[in-house]
Design an enzyme around this catalytic site. Sequence first.
Site: not given
Ligand code: PEP
Ligand code: MG
Length: 593
Positions: A443, A467, A514, A201
């Site tokens: 995910e 994920d 995403c 993140h």
């Molecule tokens: C993902 O896991 O691909 C996602 C978009 O969520 P995050 O990266 O916030 O875990």
């Molecule tokens: Mg995620």
Amino acid sequence: MSSITTDPAGELVLQGIGVSPGVAVGDAVVFVQEGAAVSARVISDRDVPLEIARFEEALIKTRHQISGIQRKVADALGEAHASIFDAHLLVVDDRYFVEEVIRNLREKKQNVEVVLNEVAGRYIEMLSRVEDDYLRERAADVRDVTRRIVKNLAGERMDRMDQLERPCIAVAHDFSPSDTAGVDRRIVQALIADIGSATSHTAIMARALEVPAVVGLHDISARVNSGETVLVDGGKGLVVIRPASERLLVYAQKAENQKTFLCELETLKDKPPETKDGYYVPIAANIELPAEIPGIGKYGAKGIGLLRTEFLFLDDATLPDEEEQTRVYSEAADRCAPDNVVIRTLDLGGDKFSSAVKMAPEINPFLGLRAIRFCLANPGFFKVQLRAVLRAAAGRNISMMYPMISCLSEVLEANQILEECRQELKKEGLPCAEKLPVGVMIEIPSAALTAELIAPHVDFFSIGTNDLIQYTLAVDRVNENVNHLYKPTHISILKLIRQVVLAGHARRIPVAVCGQMAATPELVPLLIGLGVDELSISPPSAPMIKEVIRNLHYSECKELAERAMGIRTAEDILVRCRELLAKTSPEILELIS
Ligand code: PEP
Ligand code: MG
């Protein structure tokens, strides 16, 4: 990561993981976390004088600090109390002590912090064993002064990040998402860190802020000293300490070329993201911070496909209440209208923690009480967010999705709490959305494998590949030591994506991606070929991804996906993906490789 070269001019070239593109050159400021352990590092012959100079500088700084404290104590309490610090000054000025550290440093060729701790340890041990009370007490002085010198050797404290005044390259063992969120883009030219990966993140935040970043450099925070010049190439994952002037010239030209090409791409902003044969692939934005919202229009994305709501919780000592959340969500939707905004419910845990939300420490936080699990375990807390979303969605184009769903029961439970919130709001006479489209993030492999059971209960799927890859391949997404095993083109990932697409389409619900895969140029044709309906990516990536789509034929994507499903290794699939990009968008391949 490997250290590639050190040359006689003192240039040190390191290869890490490039997580946010862009080139920057500046003076390093090394940040340390309070209480962080000092790691041992072997130094070369050439670095010995540099290490001695660092030690001498830290001694001067320490002496200065102790004299300052002594003066303050003398003013406040009198000379007698201040004389305690004479003993501390004696340690700093003790030539035997200092010489012994330097001699050990030359012999052992280790970083000065480690050598100093060893020498001081011997002094402390010796002094604590003598009979004389006065001398025994000197052990505490050596300990205190050593700690102070080590602290001065280490660098800036992390909490000073937002007090920086001059442009710099920020260096740390790690940056938390909240450290990164506080970065002032005009001051922090680039971020480089020992640990991390492209989907941590921290990396996501760096991309959102458009700050070049390289992570997974193992011991960069120990190798570089504050004040040294550092060159960072966030696209290639390259970091050069003390870059030679020839290299700086080459990079200046490169940065200029990149800028020109990216400016050209930005002119695509009003063109549709459709293939040459008219296949339309909507591009929405992933938003980590409200400050990014203007970038959606600037870079030509449409609406928000993933509003990560953690930003509301990362920084503050207090929790955002229903009113504040309602305001933030309403504003985001108003700023994107008439396009849709997908609000993701809170995804705390994993590598995102909040000082305001107390979460019990876990041995394995990515597999623990993260995201929807935490919310379902704390329904009172969850309801604040659900009520705020329902209220903001009244008369606005808002959808909502749950992160980290592992089975249908969780969806049903969350939807039930949502319905309770709706009824409560109605009773209270507060306007709220009668029909709020609700989707889930796919995910976790168990959700992907049972997508056909979940599909009848939701309005859309959004595949979180960051994920999904981590959980399918059992590869920690933030651990640079297993980064080589984090393979988006692993056949298992393609099979899961295909399965989710089929399950979604069978119920006529759209399937978006995403995760970072959607912003990876060579993987976009593959996702389109697998049947993904929409991509959601960080706004600055939109021009490049739009260019990739506009240079493709839909049939090429279908063909690529069909062929990929028959290939056995992730590496071979990636080669096919790159071949297609080389044929259709060679300048982009050049830019990213
Ligand atoms: C993902 O896991 O691909 C996602 C978009 O969520 P995050 O990266 O916030 O875990
Ligand atoms: Mg995620």
